[in-house]
Design an enzyme around this catalytic site. Structure first.
Site, PDB file in Angstrom:
ATOM      1  N   ASP A  82       0.824  -1.208   0.000  1.00 34.50           N
ATOM      2  CA  ASP A  82       0.000   0.000   0.000  1.00 34.50           C
ATOM      3  C   ASP A  82       0.859   1.258   0.000  1.00 34.50           C
ATOM      4  O   ASP A  82       1.941   1.292   0.582  1.00 34.50           O
ATOM      5  CB  ASP A  82      -0.896  -0.029   1.248  1.00 34.50           C
ATOM      6  CG  ASP A  82      -2.044   0.947   1.171  1.00 34.50           C
ATOM      7  OD1 ASP A  82      -2.613   1.110   0.077  1.00 34.50           O
ATOM      8  OD2 ASP A  82      -2.402   1.528   2.211  1.00 34.50           O
ATOM      9  N   HIS A  83       0.360   2.292  -0.652  1.00 35.75           N
ATOM     10  CA  HIS A  83       1.039   3.592  -0.703  1.00 35.75           C
ATOM     11  C   HIS A  83       2.510   3.455  -1.075  1.00 35.75           C
ATOM     12  O   HIS A  83       3.387   4.055  -0.425  1.00 35.75           O
ATOM     13  CB  HIS A  83       0.891   4.337   0.631  1.00 35.75           C
ATOM     14  CG  HIS A  83      -0.471   4.908   0.842  1.00 35.75           C
ATOM     15  ND1 HIS A  83      -0.912   6.067   0.251  1.00 35.75           N
ATOM     16  CD2 HIS A  83      -1.521   4.453   1.574  1.00 35.75           C
ATOM     17  CE1 HIS A  83      -2.159   6.304   0.616  1.00 35.75           C
ATOM     18  NE2 HIS A  83      -2.560   5.331   1.406  1.00 35.75           N
ATOM     19  N   ASP A 104       1.366   5.483  -5.127  1.00 37.18           N
ATOM     20  CA  ASP A 104       0.718   6.708  -4.675  1.00 37.18           C
ATOM     21  C   ASP A 104       1.436   7.924  -5.251  1.00 37.18           C
ATOM     22  O   ASP A 104       2.448   8.376  -4.724  1.00 37.18           O
ATOM     23  CB  ASP A 104       0.710   6.771  -3.146  1.00 37.18           C
ATOM     24  CG  ASP A 104      -0.048   7.988  -2.617  1.00 37.18           C
ATOM     25  OD1 ASP A 104      -0.527   8.793  -3.444  1.00 37.18           O
ATOM     26  OD2 ASP A 104      -0.165   8.115  -1.383  1.00 37.18           O
ATOM     27  N   GLU A 134      -3.975   6.418  -6.869  1.00 39.80           N
ATOM     28  CA  GLU A 134      -4.823   7.390  -6.170  1.00 39.80           C
ATOM     29  C   GLU A 134      -4.854   8.703  -6.930  1.00 39.80           C
ATOM     30  O   GLU A 134      -3.832   9.153  -7.462  1.00 39.80           O
ATOM     31  CB  GLU A 134      -4.289   7.638  -4.750  1.00 39.80           C
ATOM     32  CG  GLU A 134      -5.123   8.631  -3.947  1.00 39.80           C
ATOM     33  CD  GLU A 134      -4.635   8.795  -2.512  1.00 39.80           C
ATOM     34  OE1 GLU A 134      -4.710   9.929  -2.001  1.00 39.80           O
ATOM     35  OE2 GLU A 134      -4.182   7.798  -1.910  1.00 39.80           O
ATOM     36  N   HIS A 178      -6.841   9.625   6.604  1.00 43.59           N
ATOM     37  CA  HIS A 178      -6.046   8.601   7.283  1.00 43.59           C
ATOM     38  C   HIS A 178      -6.046   8.863   8.785  1.00 43.59           C
ATOM     39  O   HIS A 178      -6.162  10.001   9.235  1.00 43.59           O
ATOM     40  CB  HIS A 178      -4.599   8.624   6.784  1.00 43.59           C
ATOM     41  CG  HIS A 178      -4.449   8.183   5.361  1.00 43.59           C
ATOM     42  ND1 HIS A 178      -3.977   9.010   4.372  1.00 43.59           N
ATOM     43  CD2 HIS A 178      -4.720   6.993   4.756  1.00 43.59           C
ATOM     44  CE1 HIS A 178      -3.945   8.355   3.223  1.00 43.59           C
ATOM     45  NE2 HIS A 178      -4.394   7.135   3.432  1.00 43.59           N
ATOM     46  N   GLY A 179      -5.907   7.787   9.553  1.00 44.58           N
ATOM     47  CA  GLY A 179      -5.803   7.933  11.001  1.00 44.58           C
ATOM     48  C   GLY A 179      -7.140   8.241  11.638  1.00 44.58           C
ATOM     49  O   GLY A 179      -8.195   7.887  11.121  1.00 44.58           O
ATOM     50  N   GLY A 207      -8.535   5.456   4.736  1.00 46.04           N
ATOM     51  CA  GLY A 207      -8.973   6.143   5.943  1.00 46.04           C
ATOM     52  C   GLY A 207     -10.299   5.613   6.450  1.00 46.04           C
ATOM     53  O   GLY A 207     -11.222   6.373   6.739  1.00 46.04           O
ATOM     54  N   GLY A 208     -10.416   4.290   6.593  1.00 52.04           N
ATOM     55  CA  GLY A 208     -11.679   3.691   7.008  1.00 52.04           C
ATOM     56  C   GLY A 208     -11.964   3.778   8.496  1.00 52.04           C
ATOM     57  O   GLY A 208     -13.123   3.722   8.899  1.00 52.04           O
TER      58      GLY A 208
END
Length: 285
Positions: A82-83, A104, A134, A178-179, A207-208
């Protein structure tokens, strides 16, 4: 059960209108917990780690454990980088056996993001891996080190981006972060509905952590197929360990970390409606 491509999981989710959790892990206990949860609920699973987290969990150590766990699982599991920010680490993840990468380039201009995504996608395709990218900018940062301002994804730019890069999944910014959220999440469902209508590629929500079950379900109705969860799992593990400390021995501590991670993963899988999909997915792939 074989390690699967993330594209196969997301295409089935798209066809059947549900979401799949992509759970960030930081150690072996979280890997084991996520696999345990997926097997118990008979759900497909995406295991992932972001490049900024590698200072805590070196890729050459955690990466092989993620891939080995996926290959040994009784459910379909994709392993995702990821990212990804650098070609070096993206290549390393692919060499280890990750079945998916995200490049990203959201911090670049649209033109540079397209250019770099095409370059990284070509590398991923050498390994037959799924590619996520993204457009727009999700607020915050993956490791909390930078407080980036969010930038809502443009529908026209998203259409251009997908047409030129041919990515398999697109992360969009609709007010997500995020976070931990500062206040209540204020998601742009109107923009998400437009993106779903105009962009014929599975959409991804970063960012879930902190989004309500109702809003998750609404995101899924409007085309979100991959949902990233990191902070909620990390916090669940910390909360459990703190509440039950002191532990009398290391192995009871180890087991509670696994169980805490599994509890959070199961909670989100139920919200995303991926429970009980294993047989369907395996027949599909």
């Amino acid at each position: 059960m074989p390690l699967v491509k993330m594209k196969e999981i997301l295409d089935h989710a798209e066809k059947n209108q549900y979401g799949v959790g992509a759970f960030s892990v930081a150690n072996m206990e979280m890997v084991l917990g996520a696999i345990r949860a997926a097997e118990e609920l008979r759900s497909p699973l995406i295991l992932q780690i972001a490049e900024v987290r590698l200072k805590h969990s070196p890729l050459h150590i955690i990466g092989p454990s993620m891939v080995a766990a996926a290959k040994a699982a009784k459910v379909p599991v994709a392993v995702h980088f990821d990212h990804g920010l650098t070609e070096e680490k993206i290549r390393e993840a692919l060499e280890i056996g990750f079945s998916s990468i995200m490049y990203d380039g959201s911090h670049h201009s649209l033109e540079e993001n397209i250019k770099q995504t095409i370059k990284m996608a070509a590398i991923a395709h050498e390994y037959s891996a799924t590619v996520e990218a993204e457009i727009g900018q999700v607020a915050g940062s993956e490791d909390g080190s930078v407080d980036l301002e969010g930038m809502i994804t443009s529908v026209e730019e998203a259409k251009q981006f997908v047409a030129e890069t041919e990515v398999d999944a697109l992360a969009v910014a609709i007010g997500n972060a995020h976070g931990l959220y500062k206040g209540e999440p204020n998601l742009r469902f109107d923009r998400l509905e437009e993106l779903d209508r105009e962009v014929k590629t599975p959409l991804v929500l970063h960012g879930g952590s902190g989004i309500s079950e109702e809003d998750f379900r609404r995101c899924i109705r409007y085309g979100i197929r991959k949902i990233n969860v990191a902070t909620a799992t990390f916090n669940k593990v910390i909360q459990t360990v703190n509440e039950e400390a002191p532990f009398k021995d290391y192995f009871s501590y180890h087991e509670r970390m696994i169980e805490a991670a599994a509890e959070n993963v199961k909670r989100h899988m139920r919200m995303f409606q991926s429970e009980g999909r294993v047989e369907e997915v395996m027949n599909y792939v």
